[in-house]
Design an enzyme around this catalytic site. Structure first.
Site, PDB file in Angstrom:
ATOM      1  N   PRO A   1       0.837  -1.205   0.000  1.00  0.00           N
ATOM      2  CG  PRO A   1      -0.801  -1.602   1.596  1.00  0.00           C
ATOM      3  CD  PRO A   1       0.513  -2.108   1.109  1.00  0.00           C
ATOM      4  CD  GLU A   2       3.107   2.718  -4.428  1.00  0.00           C
ATOM      5  OE1 GLU A   2       2.966   3.835  -4.961  1.00  0.00           O
ATOM      6  OE2 GLU A   2       3.618   1.749  -5.018  1.00  0.00           O
TER       7      GLU A   2
ATOM      8  CG  HIS B   1      -3.325 -14.359   7.710  1.00  0.00           C
ATOM      9  ND1 HIS B   1      -2.052 -14.817   8.016  1.00  0.00           N
ATOM     10  CD2 HIS B   1      -3.817 -15.216   6.761  1.00  0.00           C
ATOM     11  CE1 HIS B   1      -1.793 -15.886   7.280  1.00  0.00           C
ATOM     12  NE2 HIS B   1      -2.840 -16.146   6.522  1.00  0.00           N
TER      13      HIS B   1
ATOM     14  NE  ARG C   1      19.383  13.656  -1.855  1.00  0.00           N
ATOM     15  CZ  ARG C   1      18.395  13.055  -1.216  1.00  0.00           C
ATOM     16  NH1 ARG C   1      17.812  12.003  -1.745  1.00  0.00           N
ATOM     17  NH2 ARG C   1      17.986  13.509  -0.050  1.00  0.00           N
TER      18      ARG C   1
END
Length: 272
Positions: free
Chosen positions: A2-3, A90, A152
């Protein structure tokens, strides 16, 4: 995994309903990534004041100043309902409240529930302190974003995934944002000009906001706290579409590996 959109969708699906609820009991199943950090009984009688989010963490603020930090891990999901079936193998965290039961279902047990007395606690700082700017909030500034990229030398896709410049742009949404910005995932971050950084900034905001509006992405088993799946994956331009025609130019979408993660891009639309 999940983001940010999936976590934000989850938050919105139960935050208003649990606000003001009194904690009646807390049950723990098999150990998660980190210990809870307190005896479960000490939270009984506390009230949930607010449910916030920082990156991929949900923050359940309690009325004594304490906070429960929840992370869904690789495959976790939350349910919130007035009643749920008996906990299964679970189901590793049940928070019984006066307004319903909040349950963490996590088959792989990479998720976490951590109690901290406040967000200045060392455990909270360790988990949240290095997270970058929230991309869906006003603090996500394109000029500051460009200045950070100039420091970066790594590929831009890897820089986005690191989460210390802008938080929550995970694998799916990094590929989609780079596509919309016309930037190849392998380009060094410090070579991205200000105009391109502005374009990428706008793409990140648009992609994440659209994903939230569609309920996130359900690639396997993600669902929000009401049990509803997300639909963003059906609208993806490149993610998961290797060999399929680009939705813009019809060129076959390509895939490559970056940092053990699959990256998808269009070799024609992403020319820089």
């Amino acid at each position: 995994m999940p983001e940010l959109p999936e976590v934000e969708v989850t938050r919105r699906s139960f935050a208003d309903r649990i606000a003001g609820a009194e904690v009646l009991a807390l049950r723990l199943g098999k150990p998660l990534r980190w210990p809870l950090g307190c005896a479960p009984d000490t939270l009984v009688g506390r009230r949930v004041v607010h449910v916030g989010r920082r990156g991929k963490y949900l923050l359940l603020q309690l009325d004594d100043g304490g906070c429960l930090l929840l992370h869904l891990g690789m495959s976790g999901s939350l349910q919130f309902a007035h009643s749920l079936p008996a906990s299964g193998v679970h189901d590793h965290f049940d928070l019984l409240t006066s307004k319903g039961l909040l349950r963490l279902h996590d088959p792989r047990r990479f998720g976490a529930v951590v109690w901290v007395p406040d967000e200045r606690d060392a455990r909270a700082v360790k988990l949240l302190g290095r997270l970058g700017v929230e991309p869906l909030e006003a603090g996500f500034d394109p000029l500051a974003f460009h200045r950070a990229l100039q420091q970066r030398r790594a590929p831009i896709k890897q820089v986005l995934l690191a989460g210390d410049i802008v938080v929550g742009v995970g694998n799916i949404y990094a590929s989609e944002s780079l596509f919309l910005a016309g930037i190849r995932p392998t380009v060094r971050a410090d070579r991205i000009s200000l105009p391109r950084a502005r374009r990428l900034h706008a793409a990140i905001v648009d992609v994440l906001a659209y994903a939230v509006a569609l309920g996130g992405s359900t690639l396997r088993d993600f669902s929000n706290a009401d049990g509803q799946s997300g639909y963003f994956q059906r609208e993806a331009h490149v993610y998961g579409r290797e060999g399929l025609p680009c939705r813009v130019c019809a060129t076959p979408v390509r895939a490559l590996r970056q940092g053990q993660r699959s990256t998808f891009f269009c070799p024609v639309c992403q020319t820089f």
